[in-house]
Design a protein around this motif. Structure first.
Motif, mmCIF file in Angstrom:
data_model
loop_
_atom_site.group_PDB
_atom_site.id
_atom_site.type_symbol
_atom_site.label_atom_id
_atom_site.label_comp_id
_atom_site.label_asym_id
_atom_site.label_seq_id
_atom_site.Cartn_x
_atom_site.Cartn_y
_atom_site.Cartn_z
ATOM 1 N N TRP A 32 1.013 4.922 -15.967
ATOM 2 C CA TRP A 32 1.783 4.131 -15.004
ATOM 3 C C TRP A 32 3.217 4.022 -15.483
ATOM 4 O O TRP A 32 4.162 4.238 -14.735
ATOM 5 C CB TRP A 32 1.180 2.732 -14.844
ATOM 6 N N ASN A 33 3.361 3.702 -16.744
ATOM 7 C CA ASN A 33 4.705 3.560 -17.302
ATOM 8 C C ASN A 33 5.469 4.875 -17.262
ATOM 9 O O ASN A 33 6.676 4.890 -17.054
ATOM 10 C CB ASN A 33 4.634 3.035 -18.730
ATOM 11 N N LYS A 34 4.747 5.977 -17.458
ATOM 12 C CA LYS A 34 5.444 7.266 -17.435
ATOM 13 C C LYS A 34 5.906 7.617 -16.023
ATOM 14 O O LYS A 34 6.883 8.308 -15.839
ATOM 15 C CB LYS A 34 4.517 8.374 -17.946
ATOM 16 N N LYS A 35 5.166 7.153 -15.024
ATOM 17 C CA LYS A 35 5.465 7.577 -13.651
ATOM 18 C C LYS A 35 6.387 6.620 -12.910
ATOM 19 O O LYS A 35 6.772 6.892 -11.783
ATOM 20 C CB LYS A 35 4.159 7.698 -12.857
ATOM 21 N N ASN A 36 6.661 5.449 -13.468
ATOM 22 C CA ASN A 36 7.472 4.465 -12.746
ATOM 23 C C ASN A 36 8.662 4.018 -13.578
ATOM 24 O O ASN A 36 8.526 3.794 -14.773
ATOM 25 C CB ASN A 36 6.621 3.235 -12.401
ATOM 26 N N THR A 37 9.797 3.900 -12.909
ATOM 27 C CA THR A 37 10.946 3.329 -13.604
ATOM 28 C C THR A 37 11.299 2.015 -12.918
ATOM 29 O O THR A 37 10.961 1.809 -11.755
ATOM 30 C CB THR A 37 12.181 4.255 -13.517
ATOM 31 N N THR A 57 2.620 -3.362 -10.753
ATOM 32 C CA THR A 57 1.890 -2.887 -9.580
ATOM 33 C C THR A 57 2.103 -3.817 -8.391
ATOM 34 O O THR A 57 2.128 -3.376 -7.249
ATOM 35 C CB THR A 57 0.379 -2.784 -9.882
ATOM 36 N N PHE A 58 2.278 -5.120 -8.665
ATOM 37 C CA PHE A 58 2.540 -6.060 -7.579
ATOM 38 C C PHE A 58 3.885 -5.749 -6.916
ATOM 39 O O PHE A 58 3.987 -5.703 -5.694
ATOM 40 C CB PHE A 58 2.563 -7.500 -8.095
ATOM 41 N N GLY A 83 4.556 -4.570 -3.179
ATOM 42 C CA GLY A 83 5.485 -5.368 -2.382
ATOM 43 C C GLY A 83 6.553 -4.483 -1.741
ATOM 44 O O GLY A 83 6.874 -4.635 -0.562
ATOM 45 N N ASP A 84 7.089 -3.545 -2.503
ATOM 46 C CA ASP A 84 8.114 -2.636 -1.986
ATOM 47 C C ASP A 84 7.563 -1.819 -0.826
ATOM 48 O O ASP A 84 8.226 -1.621 0.193
ATOM 49 C CB ASP A 84 8.566 -1.664 -3.080
ATOM 50 N N GLU A 85 6.348 -1.338 -1.008
ATOM 51 C CA GLU A 85 5.763 -0.486 0.033
ATOM 52 C C GLU A 85 5.523 -1.291 1.313
ATOM 53 O O GLU A 85 5.725 -0.796 2.420
ATOM 54 C CB GLU A 85 4.453 0.131 -0.474
ATOM 55 N N ILE A 86 5.125 -2.522 1.133
ATOM 56 C CA ILE A 86 4.841 -3.359 2.286
ATOM 57 C C ILE A 86 6.125 -3.728 3.034
ATOM 58 O O ILE A 86 6.150 -3.820 4.260
ATOM 59 C CB ILE A 86 4.059 -4.596 1.837
ATOM 60 N N GLN A 87 7.211 -3.878 2.270
ATOM 61 C CA GLN A 87 8.489 -4.168 2.930
ATOM 62 C C GLN A 87 8.863 -3.083 3.918
ATOM 63 O O GLN A 87 9.385 -3.360 4.997
ATOM 64 C CB GLN A 87 9.572 -4.293 1.873
ATOM 65 N N VAL A 88 8.603 -1.858 3.545
ATOM 66 C CA VAL A 88 8.942 -0.745 4.430
ATOM 67 C C VAL A 88 8.145 -0.866 5.735
ATOM 68 O O VAL A 88 8.669 -0.660 6.828
ATOM 69 C CB VAL A 88 8.632 0.605 3.742
ATOM 70 N N ILE A 89 6.876 -1.250 5.596
ATOM 71 C CA ILE A 89 6.029 -1.384 6.788
ATOM 72 C C ILE A 89 6.509 -2.538 7.671
ATOM 73 O O ILE A 89 6.643 -2.395 8.888
ATOM 74 C CB ILE A 89 4.569 -1.616 6.357
ATOM 75 N N LEU A 90 6.815 -3.677 7.036
ATOM 76 C CA LEU A 90 7.276 -4.834 7.811
ATOM 77 C C LEU A 90 8.585 -4.509 8.526
ATOM 78 O O LEU A 90 8.809 -4.895 9.667
ATOM 79 C CB LEU A 90 7.459 -6.046 6.897
ATOM 80 N N LYS A 91 9.438 -3.786 7.834
ATOM 81 C CA LYS A 91 10.729 -3.425 8.420
ATOM 82 C C LYS A 91 10.523 -2.678 9.737
ATOM 83 O O LYS A 91 11.204 -2.949 10.726
ATOM 84 C CB LYS A 91 11.497 -2.547 7.431
ATOM 85 N N ARG A 92 9.568 -1.768 9.723
ATOM 86 C CA ARG A 92 9.331 -0.979 10.937
ATOM 87 C C ARG A 92 9.034 -1.858 12.145
ATOM 88 O O ARG A 92 9.419 -1.532 13.262
ATOM 89 C CB ARG A 92 8.175 -0.022 10.701
ATOM 90 N N TYR A 108 -4.454 -5.267 0.435
ATOM 91 C CA TYR A 108 -4.003 -4.055 1.089
ATOM 92 C C TYR A 108 -3.574 -3.052 0.035
ATOM 93 O O TYR A 108 -2.483 -3.134 -0.498
ATOM 94 C CB TYR A 108 -2.835 -4.386 2.017
ATOM 95 N N THR A 109 -4.462 -2.153 -0.312
ATOM 96 C CA THR A 109 -4.118 -1.244 -1.396
ATOM 97 C C THR A 109 -4.247 0.202 -0.976
ATOM 98 O O THR A 109 -4.134 1.095 -1.768
ATOM 99 C CB THR A 109 -5.046 -1.470 -2.596
#
Ligand SMILES: *[C@@H]1O[C@H](CO)[C@@H](O)[C@H](O)[C@H]1NC(C)=O
Length: 596
Positions: free
Chosen positions: A135-140, A150-151, A155-164, A593-594
């Motif tokens: 996880w640490n290697k794949k995320n900055t 992971t939270f 959260g970031d991914e969900i923001q994109v959905i809400l924005k839509r 929601y995962t």
């Protein structure tokens, strides 16, 4: 399809085990052989032995090759843990293959877990790297965040959905009142042309409404009185700002069916108390002080007044930090819980007019307060210290400080060109380097103000009802394990055990969202009092803050309904927790929601 090579390995390991065991028996058998044989006898015996070994090996090869065909069928069904080339994380032989969840949700979850593990690390050497290394290697850490996990990612991914949902134009055929309001709120936040064109006018108007910020008035500005301080505290409270004294209305910890006024110490301008007190944090204080100064000058203070007033505010806040109770001493709920009447508080902290203050505050929602009104004080020693500090401090400094705290929060609502003023401060104190993109700030903003509305939009299109059931099942399993633990706890006497069981029985569960958010009329009612306009950003913010503050005050005379979800929180959150006061497990909508 690396199943093949892994299968081969799986069987080889088993064969190896058999061979070693076999060889060992032979050796010991040879040693136990009869003592005196002729040379020929010995040769024959050896030949016999060799032949036997060859025959046995051949039999094993035949059997195992047949078995391997069999096994390859079975093992292909087995989930393969270690995806890495070394593939040495084997599925236990006794794993019950009939009991494996293969729904898309399970497969996704398993895949996410496996992809974050680092199988090249030996778990006994470093379990953290084994479990989370990849996880640490794949995320900055994104520039606009101080940390990432992971939270936050979810959260970031969900923001994109809400924005839509909320960025779409209002559609009078499909939209209902509450969705229109959410869209207007978002648009008012996004329209930076509009916000920029208003410049600093809205913030000056707000300061004027609050009685004016002394630091902007020059050295010869008028004095402030204690009545001014009280006025300001009440006005701030009515826009949901709790500086110096934190006040809310919430369920009584010891009688969770009743709401009660609660008082506590409030937070400070910097997030950590020690930043105000420790020698090593001097650099942080310098950055903070500069931030105060810059904001005041930006809003029109002359440099000289700003210099002097900032110095005074800083000294005041350091005194305030000294009387705040450090979090290490705030762990014992029993000790912190001090229930008393307003009259009693008045005796304990006579410097401050509690009764008048609370009467004026609750008068705004038509609630009468007498000196018999009960309240819970979580930090009596802080309030006592504050009373003394309040008497000893020039009222102008206190007014300056209260409005500084508001301005500090307000910077984000300013036109673009003024927002950078906080960058150096944020970088030094929180470590993040940049603002989030505007749309993300605006989604957060709308989600904070109209959480249930966004939760509803999300549920409609994205939520799988069955995950609510799964989460409930998990909670029930946890409760069952707790019952089992209770039975085993030898240190607990029987009466306590009975009470503990009763409490576990009474835990209420709030999973996902309140069903009421699925009903249009309920949501329209929740937002009935607020009106949002697509071109009035600042006005919208104030409308919303007033609404929140009033709703809290009104709760005082409304009994707690434990089955009801709080409307002050939003279901569109990635969170899950247990609330001891409500004896309630909450898992918000988005933690379930995962499947992204
Ligand atoms: C933003 O505000 C400007 C100025 O008030 C207005 O002309 C424009 O139509 C607004 N844009 C949107 C997308 O609402």
């Amino acid at each position: 399809m690396n199943g093949k090579s892994s299968n081969a390995k799986y069987i080889t390991a088993e064969e190896g085990g058999t061979q070693v065991e076999f060889a060992g028996l032979q050796m010991s058998g040879a040693r136990r052989g009869p003592g005196r044989w002729s040379r020929v006898e010995q040769m024959l015996a050896l030949a016999c032995l060799l032949l036997t070994v060859i025959v046995v090996v051949l039999i094993i090869m035949v059997v195992s090759s047949a078995a391997s065909q069999d096994k390859s069928k079975v093992t292909r069904k087995k989930p393969e843990l270690g995806g890495s080339a070394d593939g040495d994380y084997l599925i236990p032989d006794d794993l019950d293959l009939t009991n494996i969840c293969l729904t898309p949700g399970c497969v996704n979850a398993a895949s996410r877990l496996v992809s974050t593990m680092d199988n090249s690390v030996e778990p006994c050497d470093n379990f953290y790297d084994f479990a989370c290394g990849n996880w640490n290697k794949k995320n900055t850490i994104p520039d606009d965040q101080p940390s990432y996990n992971t939270f936050s990612k979810l959260g970031d991914e969900i923001q994109v959905i809400l924005k839509r949902y909320i960025e779409q134009d209002v559609d009078s055929a499909k939209d209902t009142k509450f969705t229109v309001k959410a869209k207007h709120l978002y648009r008012s936040c996004m329209n930076e042309t509009q916000i920029n064109s208003e410049g600093l006018t809205p913030i000056h108007d707000l300061l004027q409404d609050l009685g004016g910020w002394p630091i902007l008035e020059g050295v010869s500005s008028w004095k402030r009185t204690q009545a001014d301080v009280l006025d300001l505290l009440i006005k701030l409270n009515l826009i949901d700002q709790n500086f110096l004294i934190w006040q809310t209305v919430s369920a009584d910890d010891k009688d969770s069916s009743m709401n009660i006024i609660q008082l506590d110490q409030s937070d400070l301008g910097m997030p950590v108390r020690e930043y105000f007190l420790d020698e090593v944090a001097a650099a942080r204080r310098t950055v903070y002080r500069k931030y105060m100064h810059d904001v005041a000058v930006m809003l029109g203070a002359d440099a000289e007044t700003a210099e002097r007033d900032v110095e005074e505010m800083m000294l005041f806040e350091i005194e305030l930090a000294k009387i705040t109770i450090p979090s290490s001493k705030r762990r014992d709920n029993q000790e912190m819980y001090n229930k008393m009447t307003v009259g009693r508080l008045q005796q304990l902290v006579p410097e401050f007019d509690w009764l008048v203050c609370l009467q004026r505050l609750f008068g705004h929602v038509g609630i009468t307060i007498t000196d018999q009104e009960p309240l819970v004080v979580y930090a009596p020693s802080y309030l006592a210290g504050l009373g003394k500090l309040y008497q000893a401090t020039d009222n102008r400094v206190i007014v300056n400080y209260l409005l500084w705290r508001l301005m500090m929060k307000w910077v984000n609502n300013l036109p673009t060109q003024y927002r950078n003023i906080k960058n150096e401060y944020i970088k030094n104190i929180y470590g993040s380097q940049a603002d989030p993109p505007r749309w993300a700030e605006c989604v957060t903003f709308v989600n904070n103000k109209m959480g249930n509305a966004l939760g509803r939009l999300f549920v409609e299109e994205h939520f799988d009802e069955s995950s609510k059931d799964t989460a409930l099942e998990m909670i029930h399993n946890i409760r069952d394990s707790f019952y089992a633990l209770l039975e085993e706890a030898t240190w607990m006497d029987e009466p306590t055990r009975i009470v503990a069981k009763e409490k576990a029985d009474a835990i209420s569960e709030k999973i996902g969202y309140a069903d009421s958010i699925l009903v249009d009329s309920e949501l329209n009612k929740e937002y009935e009092e607020v009106d949002y306009y697509p071109d009035r950003y600042v006005e919208n913010i104030i409308t919303s803050l007033k609404h929140t503050a009033k709703s809290k005050l009104r709760n005082l005379r409304i009994p707690v309904d434990r089955t009801k979800w709080s409307t002050s929180t939003t279901p569109a959150l990635v969170n899950a927790f247990y609330s001891p006061t409500k004896n309630q497990i909450s898992g918000y909508l988005l933690i379930l929601y995962t499947q992204i």
